[in-house]
Scaffold this motif. Structure first.
Motif, PDB file in Angstrom:
ATOM      1  N   SER A 147       0.843  -1.193   0.000  1.00  0.00           N
ATOM      2  CA  SER A 147       0.000   0.000   0.000  1.00  0.00           C
ATOM      3  C   SER A 147       0.879   1.245   0.000  1.00  0.00           C
ATOM      4  O   SER A 147       2.080   1.186   0.274  1.00  0.00           O
ATOM      5  CB  SER A 147      -0.930  -0.025   1.214  1.00  0.00           C
ATOM      6  N   GLY A 148       0.260   2.401  -0.300  1.00  0.00           N
ATOM      7  CA  GLY A 148       1.029   3.634  -0.483  1.00  0.00           C
ATOM      8  C   GLY A 148       1.563   3.721  -1.897  1.00  0.00           C
ATOM      9  O   GLY A 148       1.410   2.780  -2.682  1.00  0.00           O
TER      10      GLY A 148
ATOM     11  N   LEU B 291       2.067  17.694   1.456  1.00  0.00           N
ATOM     12  CA  LEU B 291       1.897  16.316   0.986  1.00  0.00           C
ATOM     13  C   LEU B 291       2.736  15.374   1.848  1.00  0.00           C
ATOM     14  O   LEU B 291       3.703  15.786   2.498  1.00  0.00           O
ATOM     15  CB  LEU B 291       2.296  16.208  -0.487  1.00  0.00           C
ATOM     16  N   ASN B 292       2.363  14.123   1.822  1.00  0.00           N
ATOM     17  CA  ASN B 292       2.944  13.097   2.679  1.00  0.00           C
ATOM     18  C   ASN B 292       4.008  12.354   1.876  1.00  0.00           C
ATOM     19  O   ASN B 292       3.679  11.486   1.060  1.00  0.00           O
ATOM     20  CB  ASN B 292       1.794  12.169   3.118  1.00  0.00           C
ATOM     21  N   ALA B 293       5.286  12.686   2.069  1.00  0.00           N
ATOM     22  CA  ALA B 293       6.340  12.125   1.216  1.00  0.00           C
ATOM     23  C   ALA B 293       7.630  11.935   1.991  1.00  0.00           C
ATOM     24  O   ALA B 293       7.975  12.724   2.871  1.00  0.00           O
ATOM     25  CB  ALA B 293       6.596  13.046   0.027  1.00  0.00           C
ATOM     26  N   ASP B 294       8.345  10.860   1.661  1.00  0.00           N
ATOM     27  CA  ASP B 294       9.674  10.614   2.226  1.00  0.00           C
ATOM     28  C   ASP B 294      10.651  10.259   1.128  1.00  0.00           C
ATOM     29  O   ASP B 294      10.412   9.336   0.335  1.00  0.00           O
ATOM     30  CB  ASP B 294       9.630   9.433   3.212  1.00  0.00           C
ATOM     31  N   PHE B 295      11.766  10.979   1.098  1.00  0.00           N
ATOM     32  CA  PHE B 295      12.904  10.570   0.281  1.00  0.00           C
ATOM     33  C   PHE B 295      13.471   9.288   0.868  1.00  0.00           C
ATOM     34  O   PHE B 295      13.668   9.191   2.079  1.00  0.00           O
ATOM     35  CB  PHE B 295      13.953  11.688   0.298  1.00  0.00           C
ATOM     36  N   ARG B 296      13.753   8.291   0.013  1.00  0.00           N
ATOM     37  CA  ARG B 296      14.320   7.021   0.484  1.00  0.00           C
ATOM     38  C   ARG B 296      15.705   6.853  -0.122  1.00  0.00           C
ATOM     39  O   ARG B 296      15.850   6.630  -1.323  1.00  0.00           O
ATOM     40  CB  ARG B 296      13.435   5.848   0.070  1.00  0.00           C
ATOM     41  N   ALA B 297      16.714   6.942   0.735  1.00  0.00           N
ATOM     42  CA  ALA B 297      18.101   6.927   0.275  1.00  0.00           C
ATOM     43  C   ALA B 297      18.564   5.513  -0.051  1.00  0.00           C
ATOM     44  O   ALA B 297      18.282   4.566   0.686  1.00  0.00           O
ATOM     45  CB  ALA B 297      18.994   7.526   1.351  1.00  0.00           C
TER      46      ALA B 297
ATOM     47  N   ASN C 218      -2.096   7.674   0.644  1.00  0.00           N
ATOM     48  CA  ASN C 218      -1.666   8.915  -0.028  1.00  0.00           C
ATOM     49  C   ASN C 218      -0.190   9.243   0.219  1.00  0.00           C
ATOM     50  O   ASN C 218       0.267  10.342  -0.093  1.00  0.00           O
ATOM     51  CB  ASN C 218      -2.550  10.089   0.394  1.00  0.00           C
ATOM     52  N   HIS C 219       0.549   8.305   0.813  1.00  0.00           N
ATOM     53  CA  HIS C 219       1.966   8.548   1.074  1.00  0.00           C
ATOM     54  C   HIS C 219       2.813   8.214  -0.153  1.00  0.00           C
ATOM     55  O   HIS C 219       2.584   7.213  -0.826  1.00  0.00           O
ATOM     56  CB  HIS C 219       2.441   7.690   2.250  1.00  0.00           C
ATOM     57  N   TRP C 220       3.803   9.065  -0.416  1.00  0.00           N
ATOM     58  CA  TRP C 220       4.749   8.807  -1.511  1.00  0.00           C
ATOM     59  C   TRP C 220       6.143   8.525  -0.954  1.00  0.00           C
ATOM     60  O   TRP C 220       6.710   9.342  -0.224  1.00  0.00           O
ATOM     61  CB  TRP C 220       4.851  10.025  -2.439  1.00  0.00           C
ATOM     62  N   ASP C 221       6.698   7.364  -1.330  1.00  0.00           N
ATOM     63  CA  ASP C 221       8.134   7.150  -1.197  1.00  0.00           C
ATOM     64  C   ASP C 221       8.796   7.697  -2.451  1.00  0.00           C
ATOM     65  O   ASP C 221       8.386   7.337  -3.580  1.00  0.00           O
ATOM     66  CB  ASP C 221       8.454   5.654  -1.094  1.00  0.00           C
ATOM     67  N   LEU C 222       9.787   8.539  -2.277  1.00  0.00           N
ATOM     68  CA  LEU C 222      10.545   9.095  -3.407  1.00  0.00           C
ATOM     69  C   LEU C 222      11.904   8.406  -3.388  1.00  0.00           C
ATOM     70  O   LEU C 222      12.783   8.746  -2.583  1.00  0.00           O
ATOM     71  CB  LEU C 222      10.669  10.604  -3.250  1.00  0.00           C
ATOM     72  N   ILE C 223      12.053   7.393  -4.225  1.00  0.00           N
ATOM     73  CA  ILE C 223      13.200   6.482  -4.108  1.00  0.00           C
ATOM     74  C   ILE C 223      14.363   6.989  -4.955  1.00  0.00           C
ATOM     75  O   ILE C 223      14.213   7.258  -6.148  1.00  0.00           O
ATOM     76  CB  ILE C 223      12.812   5.053  -4.553  1.00  0.00           C
ATOM     77  N   GLU C 224      15.513   7.094  -4.308  1.00  0.00           N
ATOM     78  CA  GLU C 224      16.739   7.478  -4.997  1.00  0.00           C
ATOM     79  C   GLU C 224      17.149   6.366  -5.965  1.00  0.00           C
ATOM     80  O   GLU C 224      17.279   5.211  -5.571  1.00  0.00           O
ATOM     81  CB  GLU C 224      17.852   7.685  -3.956  1.00  0.00           C
TER      82      GLU C 224
END
Lengths: 334, 334
Positions: B138-139, B169-175, B212-218
């Motif tokens: 999910s997400g 907005l609900n977002a996390d950069f993922r290193a 509605n969460h976004w992972d922003l994957i490097e």
């Protein structure tokens, strides 16, 4: 890696023939390495080789005791230990593809140090591989790629090696998994290599060679298997194959271990594999198809292979039922 | 991983500002982690942060001393050691992305043991990752993929995180690389993960989340870079992205480090990336294009982005020159 040959094959207390499939593979594909077998009480596997004591095997010239059997519950039992310690003391190296490593067993590690013998744990790399440089290498390379994992890629490549050698062609099977490494005594345990060095390990495994030499590279995983696809792509780009052979098992309901993932078509595998292979080698071609028909009757298998051959316009065989001769013909015609 | 924050940034004897780019990244992207800087004699970098002694940083609440500078010749000098040992003794953890590991320095390892502090070497995994299972999570997830290595994938993702958070907005950069891990205090050092666990490490990094969460994957590497393509594919299949952003640097004469390999077109990247991503997530779409125009004049950059946008029919920006707002718009519109 380079495990000293020939071998004494340790079958332990294998409950059935299938448990000794690594030893069986050595017996089948490198009979010249398989001097004899050593079995413990209760062993129900038999390779049809002479039963030898350690002393007899030593006298016959064996250099390494290969653990050719899976262990139960991931434990190296005391009954096994007794034989393995004695083998080290009598001057044998040990080789194993077990998940639990020989080197992590304190007693075995201590005796190996004291006797100066080598413990080959083929599941872990023993080489510091380079990062791939992508430079075009001399010689030719075939890679087996599959619609899924465990569809016959290793069998296809090693069976082709045998036929090519019988025909006087210059070919080497190149192992990328632990069974293949134990069979041939050398190779890369690709699934245990660190990400940055995967493609470089395959360049290392298949270096410059004679113009007419073929490396027959064991495939791993599948471009369509999300757990292992990165390993497969590293093989394609590190191997820079001149020829691809497509491997398929027609009766799978879904990708191995992934109930939500359907199998790709052979057409999809051909197109994607070729596109990716041509990044590293623009001359790459798909030359044939290897079908694992073990779950089919003879008429079903014949009908299936004929249908695929007509549809894809490529020689299509089950290398177990039909032998890999027509795949070798296709390579030789390149 | 989970490095304790906030940080005191160690700049050592950095010969220039560029040598301190890891510290600069933390200062730029996680200013709330960057309490102060500590510099040795001869240091020519300056982050514009308060210069603090260890005692001052401790009093201000800093938890970890982060080595934010490259070392010369791969050696941790005695001048550095003196400060790092003292930091451990005063109760700080240490974090480093250096090639040579803190844990391999006997003096640092001994003091860390004696004081109970942690040495975070972010180049090596500290987690036992699972094998990927491919189950739909999910997400939502965005992955930046590139025509080549080092074209701005990390910058694109982390710049999008900032704008998304500014917009509520609900977002996390993922290193997935060491710089990103030091910046955020968490992540997966993907290039150092063992082959079989690459895709699983990305599933672990981007678990089930709010709808509605976004992972922003490097992103890492490139599908078209033969040295690292396997790492890229593991990211695509482990990340199961809903959205791809294509990253490109238009002035490269060839693939980074590979003189014989031309760059692919953005069209080729779009088609191949999408085909592979849809194996894991059939709904995946390419939503935008990020161009690194650092080597172009302003008129050249504007003309190039406009041409690509017209040709590809996708919002096209340089996130440094233009900000990533239009890429965020495209994500939000999905």
């Amino acid at each position: 890696m380079s495990i000293a040959t020939p071998y004494l094959l340790f079958l332990g207390d294998a409950p059935d023939q299938l448990a000794a499939k690594v030893a069986q593979g050595i017996r089948d594909w490198r009979p010249e390495f398989a001097l004899g077998q050593i079995r413990l009480e209760g062993c129900r596997a038999d390779l049809g080789l002479p039963d030898m004591s350690l002393a007899e095997a030593k006298a016959a010239g064996a250099k390494t005791v290969v653990i050719g059997v899976a262990n139960r519950g991931g434990v190296i039992s005391q009954a096994w230990k007794k034989v393995l310690v004695q083998a080290l003391e009598e001057g044998f190296d040990l080789a194993s593809g077990l998940h639990n490593l020989l080197r992590d067993e304190e007693d075995l590690a201590a005796v190996a140090r004291a006797t100066g013998r080598t413990l080959h744990d083929v599941r872990v790399p023993s080489v510091k591989y380079p990062i791939a440089n992508g430079v075009k290498r001399s010689g030719k390379r075939m890679l087996a790629i599959g619609t899924d994992c465990s569809v016959g890629k290793m069998y296809t490549a090693i069976a082709m090696e045998r036929v090519m050698r019988e025909r006087g062609l210059n070919a080497d099977f190149r192992a990328t998994g632990q069974t293949g490494i134990l069979i041939t005594g050398d190779g890369v345990p690709l699934d245990a290599v660190i990400a940055d060095f995967m493609a470089g390990s395959i360049e290392w495994l298949t270096p410059d060679n004679d113009p007419n030499h073929w490396d027959l590279i064991e495939g791993q995983g599948s471009l369509f298997h999300v757990s292992y696809s990165g390993v497969t792509l590293a093989l394609i780009h590190g191997g820079q194959p001149d020829a691809l052979i497509l491997c398929h098992e027609p009766t799978r309901p879904h990708m191995r271990g992934l109930p939500d993932y359907p199998l790709p078509t052979l057409e999809a595998l051909r197109d994607l594999g070729l596109q990716l292979a041509r990044v590293a080698n623009p001359a790459c071609r798909v030359v044939g198809i290897s079908i694992n028909t073990a779950a089919m009757t003879q008429p079903e298998a014949e009908a299936y292979c004929a249908e695929v051959e007509a549809r894809m316009g490529l020689p299509t065989v089950d290398p177990v039922r039909h032998g890999p001769g027509r795949l070798v013909d296709a390579l030789a015609a390149l």
